[in-house]
Every structure is written in structure tokens, then in C-alpha cells.
Design a protein around this motif. Structure first.
Motif, PDB file in Angstrom:
ATOM      1  N   GLY A 207      11.238 -58.577  28.926  1.00  0.00           N
ATOM      2  CA  GLY A 207      11.240 -59.333  28.993  1.00  0.00           C
ATOM      3  C   GLY A 207      11.258 -60.616  29.680  1.00  0.00           C
ATOM      4  O   GLY A 207      11.036 -61.981  29.592  1.00  0.00           O
ATOM      5  N   ILE A 208      10.440 -59.864  31.267  1.00  0.00           N
ATOM      6  CA  ILE A 208      10.096 -60.776  31.405  1.00  0.00           C
ATOM      7  C   ILE A 208       8.511 -61.363  31.827  1.00  0.00           C
ATOM      8  O   ILE A 208       8.097 -60.730  32.186  1.00  0.00           O
ATOM      9  CB  ILE A 208      10.287 -60.278  33.057  1.00  0.00           C
ATOM     10  N   ARG A 209       8.547 -62.760  31.874  1.00  0.00           N
ATOM     11  CA  ARG A 209       6.290 -63.704  31.345  1.00  0.00           C
ATOM     12  C   ARG A 209       6.777 -65.026  32.663  1.00  0.00           C
ATOM     13  O   ARG A 209       8.337 -65.442  33.678  1.00  0.00           O
ATOM     14  CB  ARG A 209       6.634 -63.555  30.151  1.00  0.00           C
ATOM     15  N   GLY A 210       6.057 -65.665  32.880  1.00  0.00           N
ATOM     16  CA  GLY A 210       5.950 -66.938  32.403  1.00  0.00           C
ATOM     17  C   GLY A 210       5.599 -67.579  32.484  1.00  0.00           C
ATOM     18  O   GLY A 210       4.814 -67.946  30.843  1.00  0.00           O
ATOM     19  N   VAL A 211       6.189 -69.047  31.927  1.00  0.00           N
ATOM     20  CA  VAL A 211       6.029 -70.268  31.012  1.00  0.00           C
ATOM     21  C   VAL A 211       5.777 -71.344  31.819  1.00  0.00           C
ATOM     22  O   VAL A 211       6.385 -71.378  33.062  1.00  0.00           O
ATOM     23  CB  VAL A 211       7.343 -70.783  30.068  1.00  0.00           C
ATOM     24  N   GLU A 342       7.570 -59.744  39.613  1.00  0.00           N
ATOM     25  CA  GLU A 342       6.526 -60.262  38.749  1.00  0.00           C
ATOM     26  C   GLU A 342       5.810 -61.659  38.978  1.00  0.00           C
ATOM     27  O   GLU A 342       4.537 -62.349  39.365  1.00  0.00           O
ATOM     28  CB  GLU A 342       7.310 -60.110  37.670  1.00  0.00           C
ATOM     29  N   PHE A 343       6.606 -62.681  39.891  1.00  0.00           N
ATOM     30  CA  PHE A 343       6.256 -64.024  40.351  1.00  0.00           C
ATOM     31  C   PHE A 343       5.282 -63.452  41.250  1.00  0.00           C
ATOM     32  O   PHE A 343       4.075 -64.521  41.681  1.00  0.00           O
ATOM     33  CB  PHE A 343       7.715 -64.096  41.093  1.00  0.00           C
ATOM     34  N   ARG A 344       5.422 -62.335  42.419  1.00  0.00           N
ATOM     35  CA  ARG A 344       4.514 -62.048  43.412  1.00  0.00           C
ATOM     36  C   ARG A 344       3.062 -61.391  42.936  1.00  0.00           C
ATOM     37  O   ARG A 344       2.970 -61.771  43.424  1.00  0.00           O
ATOM     38  CB  ARG A 344       5.001 -61.224  44.101  1.00  0.00           C
ATOM     39  N   ARG A 345       3.500 -61.269  42.222  1.00  0.00           N
ATOM     40  CA  ARG A 345       2.230 -60.735  40.943  1.00  0.00           C
ATOM     41  C   ARG A 345       1.870 -61.275  40.823  1.00  0.00           C
ATOM     42  O   ARG A 345       0.168 -61.491  40.973  1.00  0.00           O
ATOM     43  CB  ARG A 345       2.571 -59.563  40.060  1.00  0.00           C
ATOM     44  N   LEU A 346       1.795 -62.185  39.878  1.00  0.00           N
ATOM     45  CA  LEU A 346       1.493 -63.560  39.730  1.00  0.00           C
ATOM     46  C   LEU A 346       0.856 -64.439  40.477  1.00  0.00           C
ATOM     47  O   LEU A 346      -0.046 -65.325  40.060  1.00  0.00           O
ATOM     48  CB  LEU A 346       2.080 -64.424  38.267  1.00  0.00           C
ATOM     49  N   PHE A 347       1.364 -64.673  41.673  1.00  0.00           N
ATOM     50  CA  PHE A 347       1.355 -65.462  42.425  1.00  0.00           C
ATOM     51  C   PHE A 347       1.153 -65.517  43.766  1.00  0.00           C
ATOM     52  O   PHE A 347       2.371 -65.659  44.635  1.00  0.00           O
ATOM     53  CB  PHE A 347       1.899 -67.252  41.804  1.00  0.00           C
ATOM     54  N   PRO A 348       0.345 -64.227  44.371  1.00  0.00           N
ATOM     55  CA  PRO A 348       0.183 -63.369  45.418  1.00  0.00           C
ATOM     56  C   PRO A 348      -0.208 -64.590  46.890  1.00  0.00           C
ATOM     57  O   PRO A 348       0.733 -64.196  48.190  1.00  0.00           O
ATOM     58  CB  PRO A 348      -1.347 -62.611  45.589  1.00  0.00           C
TER      59      PRO A 348
END
Length: 384
Positions: A207-211, A342-348
Motif C-alpha cells: 500500500g505504499i504510494r505517492g499522492v 519508494e521515495f528514492r525510486r520515484l524521486f532519485p
């Protein structure tokens, strides 16, 4: 049986090009609320109903109600709530129509719209850059959404109770009453989130995601500080796109929904407190500096209070689960690590920023006001 209204095509407004550019923007990572946010920021507010009409028609023809992810669908419904006549117009056009009837219907619903305006908005959307993909675009939606596609959002009844509590906090004129409601909110949010983490059964990335949240001036940067403080206390990470006025928060489904609700309420409370505080006798640029410092100080103290409440609630949650806190803490730590991954994957390629030097009097006034803020989240039951 329902009837479909027939629209006679009078003038080619270029509606097909507008719909095409909207679809392409979606494929580049943009979502409905994002597109309408940047449309409103473009400077011509008359473009907003035009953009909303395109978003609603596109949602109707793509059968978003039955196919879109839960977060996307909430955005569509929000647009429909703000533009009821346009929502009704969209549903009267056959889903298979690719643009001609939409263009004709636009002339009835928005008679002032010109071909120049439609093509101008299409041009704006055409040059929206690539954005981080946070949810599948329409081309990747299933033919029919399943229960698994709705995500691990909190029980709607809980969110309703959170909103009810926060509504009371926003309306009370008594700081003591807001203070009484206050720390219990974050504690209850934490208990609910811990329960969800335990139910995940060790799946730390579940359930980890970004909004995305859309922030407007004035004081957008200071509003981001408040959002970041709330997110940090709830094991979430925040990145700010200043040129777009958009913040992305990465965290668990349950935490994200509650962060949104807490942020909305605390921003109302912060704005009210800032207005009541005046400007410390300053005018012009000095008044602006005082208000910026007030909001920054408010965010700083809110973050402290939320973290304190979270720590207390974690101990209580461990007791509720009949486990020592030393067993629960590593579970939550792994959850935080999954959010970081997940944060690093989305915003490296992000960088940290520091708060600018601020007006000291305003800063301390804001921290003082935060002491009386209600941190209660509208959907949690009250303390027993």
C-alpha cells in the motif's frame, strides 16, 4: 430508459485536439487534478471550466467510474462536484464519441468559448513536461476495476468521524477546547496506521504510494513546511515542485488519506490563527515577513506535537496488540524504510532545503498558536 441529448455541430472548436492533448498528458504522468491546477495557474480563469469539461468528458468516454484507480476516481468526482452542469453534460454524450459531439455540446454549455481559447488550452497541455507516474494512466486501466484496485484506504466511516472532529476544532472559539481534542487525533491516527501495518502481515511495501497536493499562494512555501511536518510524523516523505505549486507525499495508503485530512484542517486553523495574530505592528514587506515566520513557526511546533503524540500512541498500540514495544518498533522502522525506498525510486534526484532566516517574533507567535491547534483527525473515535 435514459435518453441521450443530441447536439448539433455548429462550429469546429478544435475539441478533438484538446481531448488528444489531455490523453497525452495523462500518459506522461499527469492526473486530472494536476492538469486543472496548472490550468488555473496559467492566468486565465475562464480556462478552468473548459478544462473541467474536457476532464469530465474524457472520464465518461473512458468509463473511469468502472475502471480508474480509487485516487483518480476521487479527483474526477471532486471536479464533478465543483462543476455540476458540466458533469451532467458529459454523461449525456455517448461514450464512444471521439470529439465532435463534445465540441457542439461545449457551445451550449460554455457559449463564450472560442476556437482560439480551445486551441490555446490544448497548446498549454501539449507542452506539459513529463511528470512522475504515480498511478496507471487510462491506457493501462483494466476493463473493470476489481476490489484490489481500490487500495488500502481507511474505512470511510473512520474518515467521516475524523472530519467531524476537525470540523468542530475549526469552528470553536475556545483554544482550550481545541487543545483537549488536539493530541488525541494524532494518537488515534497512529493506532489505526499501526493496526493496518500489523494486518499487512510483514509486507512492508504493502500500500505504499505517492499522492499529489496542490498549494496556492500566498505563502505556498510555508504551507509545504506544515505538510512536511504532518507527513514526517506519519512516516511519509514530501517533495515540493515550486514552479508547479504541487507537493508529492509518499507513504502508506492509510497514512496518506489521514495526512490529507489533517493538513486541510490544520491549514485552516493556521490561517485563522495568523489572521488573529495580526502583523505584529508591521506593514508592507515587514507584515509579509511576519506572516511567513508565523506559519513556519506554527509548522515547526505542530511537527513536534505530532511526533510526541505518535510516540505515545505507538506504546498504546503495542499494548493493544499484546506485544512489547520493542517488537513493534522494528516493524514500523521497516515500514519507514520501505517508504524511503519508494521515495528514492520515484524521486532519485531531490535535494533538501532549509528554512530561510525568519522574523523571530513571528516565528514564536506561530509556535505559540500551534499549542492551541487541534490535531484531531476527523474520523477517529474519541478517547474512551
Amino acid at each position: 430508459m435514459g435518453s441521450t441529448r443530441t447536439y448539433i455541430r455548429e462550429e469546429d472548436l478544435g475539441a478533438q485536439a484538446l481531448l488528444d492533448e489531455l490523453s497525452r498528458a495523462y500518459e506522461r504522468g499527469w492526473q486530472p487534478a494536476d492538469v486543472l491546477h496548472v490550468t488555473a495557474r496559467s492566468g486565465d480563469l475562464s480556462d478552468v471550466p473548459l478544462g473541467a469539461a474536457a476532464v469530465l468528458f474524457d472520464a465518461h468516454r473512458s468509463r473511469a467510474e468502472h475502471r480508474a484507480p480509487d485516487g483518480w476516481l476521487r479527483q474526477i468526482r471532486s471536479v464533478a462536484d465543483r462543476h455540476p452542469p458540466l458533469a451532467a453534460l458529459a454523461t449525456r454524450i455517448p461514450p464512444g464519441d471521439r470529439g465532435p459531439l463534445f465540441g457542439a455540446a461545449l457551445q451550449h454549455a460554455l457559449p463564450e468559448v472560442t476556437r482560439f481559447q480551445v486551441t490555446g488550452l490544448a497548446f498549454t497541455w501539449k507542452y506539459l513536461p513529463r511528470f512522475t507516474v504515480l498511478a496507471p494512466p487510462p491506457s493501462r486501466w483494466p476493463s473493470l476495476r476489481t476490489a484490489d484496485d481500490t487500495g488500502g484506504a481507511p474505512d470511510p466511516r473512520i474518515l467521516d468521524r475524523i472530519r467531524g472532529l476537525l470540523s468542530k476544532a475549526e469552528s470553536t472559539d475556545f483554544p482550550e477546547e481545541a487543545e483537549t481534542l488536539s493530541a488525541k487525533a494524532q494518537e488515534l491516527v497512529t493506532r489505526y496506521a499501526v493496526s493496518a501495518a500489523l494486518l499487512a502481515g510483514g509486507d512492508d511495501a504493502s500500500g505504499i504510494r505517492g499522492v499529489r497536493l496542490h498549494l496556492d499562494n500566498p505563502y505556498a512555501r510555508e504551507k509545504v513546511l506544515l505538510l512536511t511536518a504532518i507527513g514526517s510524523a506519519n512516516r511519509a516523505r514530501t517533495v515540493w515542485f515550486a514552479k508547479l505549486g504541487i507537493a508529492t507525499v509518499v507513504g502508506g495508503d492509510v497514512e496518506l488519506r489521514q495526512i490529507e485530512v489533517l493538513f486541510e484542517s490544520l491549514l485552516v486553523q493556521a490561517t485563522r490563527a495568523m489572521t488573529a495574530a495580526g502583523t505584529g505592528g508591521r506593514a508592507g514587506g515587514g507584515a509579509t515577513a511576519f506572516r511567513r515566520a508565523f506559519l513556519a513557526g506554527y509548522a515547526d511546533r505542530i511537527g513536534e506535537r505530532l511526533r510526541e503524540a505518535d510516540a505515545r500512541a505507538t506504546v498504546d498500540a503495542a499494548a493493544d496488540a499484546h506485544m512489547p514495544v520493542t517488537t513493534l518498533a522494528p516493524i514500523l522502522a521497516r515500514r519507514s524504510e520501505a517508504v524511503d525506498d519508494e521515495f528514492r525510486r520515484l524521486f532519485p534526484a531531490t535535494r533538501s532545503t532549509r528554512t530561510r532566516t525568519v522574523d523571530a517574533e513571528g516565528w514564536h507567535a506561530g509556535r505559540g498558536a500551534a499549542e492551541n491547534a487541534c490535531l484531531t483527525s476527523p474520523s477517529m473515535p474519541g478517547p474512551r
